[in-house]
Design an enzyme around this catalytic site. Structure first.
Site, PDB file in Angstrom:
ATOM      1  CB  CYS A  83       1.562   1.201   0.487  1.00 49.52           C
ATOM      2  SG  CYS A  83       3.140   1.807   0.737  1.00 49.52           S
ATOM      3  CG  HIS A 192       2.371  -3.247   1.032  1.00 57.29           C
ATOM      4  ND1 HIS A 192       2.284  -2.621  -0.133  1.00 57.29           N
ATOM      5  CD2 HIS A 192       3.562  -1.887   1.301  1.00 57.29           C
ATOM      6  CE1 HIS A 192       3.313  -1.446  -0.874  1.00 57.29           C
ATOM      7  NE2 HIS A 192       3.549  -1.459   0.206  1.00 57.29           N
ATOM      8  CD  GLU A 194       0.135  -5.877  -1.884  1.00 57.76           C
ATOM      9  OE1 GLU A 194       0.744  -4.546  -2.138  1.00 57.76           O
ATOM     10  OE2 GLU A 194      -0.917  -5.389  -0.830  1.00 57.76           O
TER      11      GLU A 194
END
EC number: 4.3.2.10
Length: 211
Positions: A83, A192, A194
């Protein structure tokens, strides 16, 4: 693949815990730290980031992170940006008319996206660069984005014949923007991983396999 030792850079960014958990789920031994010795000796370094470009750069400079990141990249030691941690590797960022200097690993300006809806939030496809290691096996998957700024223009001159061109993956929100770059030891993604479910897990595992 044996477990790799990965440092997630701890400089005050807000999404570090989710990044740590995602890397652990991908099979890494993870340490959250700003210790310079750990940063230099880890198999891989992850630079997360949320919020404003200028603020992230200030926080990185406050712990002398640009020096340690630069030493890793110069020494061929793998680094992954996420990011805003992706954005800071470009020359500069422009937010609300204010220009902030980045780490300068890649030429380019992080600027506001041109789209009817800002921020760009949610799942989106990517146009994967041929030969990508990061996206191997997940070329057709969607990834989770949350951002209002990005790199909309890419220009990279190969200065030495032995150099290979970086692999650049694109996505589109209003207009195209750089979604990921793979450049030797340095890789970075605008989205992202994650927060990207099984596709994000596979991308992190792909990165760990390069360490």
């Amino acid at each position: 693949m044996g477990s790799k030792n990965v440092v997630v850079l701890d400089y005050g960014s807000g999404n570090v815990r989710s990044a740590v958990r995602a890397l652990e789920a991908a099979g890494a031994n993870v340490e959250l730290t700003a210790n310079s010795t750990a940063i230099l000796e880890a198999d891989g370094l992850v630079v997360p980031g949320v919020g404003a470009y200028a603020s992230v750069m200030q926080q990185l400079k406050a712990i002398d992170a640009p020096r340690w990141i630069g030493r890793r990249v110069a020494g061929g030691r793998p680094v992954l940006g996420i990011c805003v941690g992706h954005q800071v590797f470009f020359d500069e960022g422009v937010e609300h008319g204010v220009r902030s200097q980045g780490l300068g690993e890649w030429p380019g300006v992080v600027e506001r996206l041109e789209a009817e809806v800002i921020p760009h939030m949610g799942w989106n496809t990517v146009q994967v660069s041929e030969g990508s290691r990061l996206f191997e096996g997940i070329e057709q998957e969607r990834f989770y984005f949350v951002h209002s700024y990005g790199v909309r223009h890419w220009e990279f001159d190969i200065t030495q014949p032995a150099m290979s061109a970086p692999k650049v993956t694109w996505s589109t929100h209003g207009t195209p923007f750089v979604a990921a770059v793979e450049n030797g030891p340095l890789s970075a993604v605008q989205f992202h991983p994650e927060k990207s479910g099984t596709a994000g897990n596979r991308l992190l595992r792909n990165w760990l396999e390069t360490l």
